[in-house]
Design a protein around this motif. Structure first.
Motif, PDB file in Angstrom:
ATOM      1  N   GLU A 174       0.838  -1.209   0.000  1.00 53.90           N
ATOM      2  CA  GLU A 174       0.000   0.000   0.000  1.00 53.90           C
ATOM      3  C   GLU A 174       0.869   1.254   0.000  1.00 53.90           C
ATOM      4  O   GLU A 174       0.604   2.209  -0.746  1.00 53.90           O
ATOM      5  N   ARG A 175       1.894   1.247   0.833  1.00 50.69           N
ATOM      6  CA  ARG A 175       2.771   2.425   0.939  1.00 50.69           C
ATOM      7  C   ARG A 175       3.580   2.643  -0.333  1.00 50.69           C
ATOM      8  O   ARG A 175       3.734   3.773  -0.806  1.00 50.69           O
ATOM      9  N   THR A 176       4.113   1.557  -0.897  1.00 49.65           N
ATOM     10  CA  THR A 176       4.937   1.702  -2.099  1.00 49.65           C
ATOM     11  C   THR A 176       4.095   2.046  -3.327  1.00 49.65           C
ATOM     12  O   THR A 176       4.541   2.796  -4.196  1.00 49.65           O
ATOM     13  N   LEU A 177       2.865   1.525  -3.395  1.00 50.58           N
ATOM     14  CA  LEU A 177       1.982   1.890  -4.511  1.00 50.58           C
ATOM     15  C   LEU A 177       1.683   3.384  -4.474  1.00 50.58           C
ATOM     16  O   LEU A 177       1.707   4.067  -5.512  1.00 50.58           O
ATOM     17  N   HIS A 178       1.444   3.912  -3.282  1.00 51.60           N
ATOM     18  CA  HIS A 178       1.202   5.348  -3.144  1.00 51.60           C
ATOM     19  C   HIS A 178       2.442   6.138  -3.539  1.00 51.60           C
ATOM     20  O   HIS A 178       2.354   7.156  -4.255  1.00 51.60           O
ATOM     21  N   TYR A 179       3.601   5.678  -3.102  1.00 55.26           N
ATOM     22  CA  TYR A 179       4.857   6.370  -3.438  1.00 55.26           C
ATOM     23  C   TYR A 179       5.094   6.368  -4.943  1.00 55.26           C
ATOM     24  O   TYR A 179       5.338   7.430  -5.549  1.00 55.26           O
TER      25      TYR A 179
END
Length: 247
Positions: A201-206
């Motif tokens: 989730e965090r890397t997709l947002h980044y």
């Protein structure tokens, strides 16, 4: 608790790939390399050499071998960190004792010693206001790199390091959740899937908000693609040719 300046320095890491056309003073270069030499080393073996690439023609050739990474030829400074047991071979020959280098352990020692030296170099460079990026692509064509750099037996390139004054500051790429990395007394697999989901989730947002080069993918899909094909299959044959039989 206030964060210690050293911890803050380390945890502010980000790769720099765009540099100002500004020369790095020689005294800073010497400090960077001296710091590299003070990295921890297994049994004081110090199994590495650092090659500064100042010839622009050589830079262009290496940039191509690294996967056409243009910052290899554009950065004000570029170093190749090389695992190196050649001096040790000379010592063994001079003292007429066996040179037992056929175990895989020696490859691990060389790679670890070299990586620790490179990290010390990068941390010191950043302390002087420089930015940098490690170049694993130096192993794309290890034998060709070795030939260009005239590497003797008992050596192999581990990584490159581009350094220079940053032309721009990039966002920090998030890291895997701490609870998925830190284990107590034994490996605990219970929360790994949870950590992967959170990190995706965090890397997709980044990646989806990154400029330039946005991506619509998270860590899992990238790692699955990365590990689905053999990585640099020529490395093993090259290491054996350099003397590392890896029994």
């Amino acid at each position: 608790m206030d964060k210690h300046p050293v911890a803050n320095h380390i945890q502010s890491h980000r790769s720099t790939r765009k540099f100002k056309n500004t020369r790095i003073p020689e005294e800073i270069i010497k400090e960077i390399i001296t710091s590299a030499q003070w990295a921890p080393t297994s049994h004081n073996v110090q199994a590495y050499s650092i090659i500064s690439i100042t010839d622009q023609t050589l830079r262009v050739e290496l940039a191509h071998l690294c996967g056409d990474q243009k910052y290899v030829k554009e950065a004000p400074a570029f170093f190749v960190f090389t695992a190196d047991f050649y001096p040790h071979s000379l010592i063994s020959r001079r003292l007429e004792v066996p040179f037992e280098m056929e175990e895989t352990e020696n490859v691990i020692v060389g790679a670890v010693d070299t990586a620790l030296a490179a990290q010390n170099a990068l941390l010191t460079a950043r302390a002087y206001g420089l930015g940098g990026v490690m170049i694993g692509g130096i192993r794309n064509h290890s034998e060709k790199v070795a030939k260009l750099l005239k590497l003797p037996e008992w050596t192999f390139p581990v990584m490159g390091l581009c350094l220079g004054y940053p032309a721009s500051i990039t966002d920090q790429k998030p890291r895997f959740p701490l609870y998925g990395v830190l284990h107590e007394n034994h490996y605990d697999a219970n929360d790994i899937e949870k950590a992967i989901v959170e990190y995706d989730e965090r890397t997709l947002h980044y990646y989806s908000n990154r400029k330039p080069n946005p991506k619509q993918s998270g860590w899992s899909s990238q790692m699955a693609a990365y590990l689905s094909t053999p990585r640099r299959p020529g490395v093993t044959a090259f290491l054996k040719k350099q003397g590392f039989k890896m029994k």
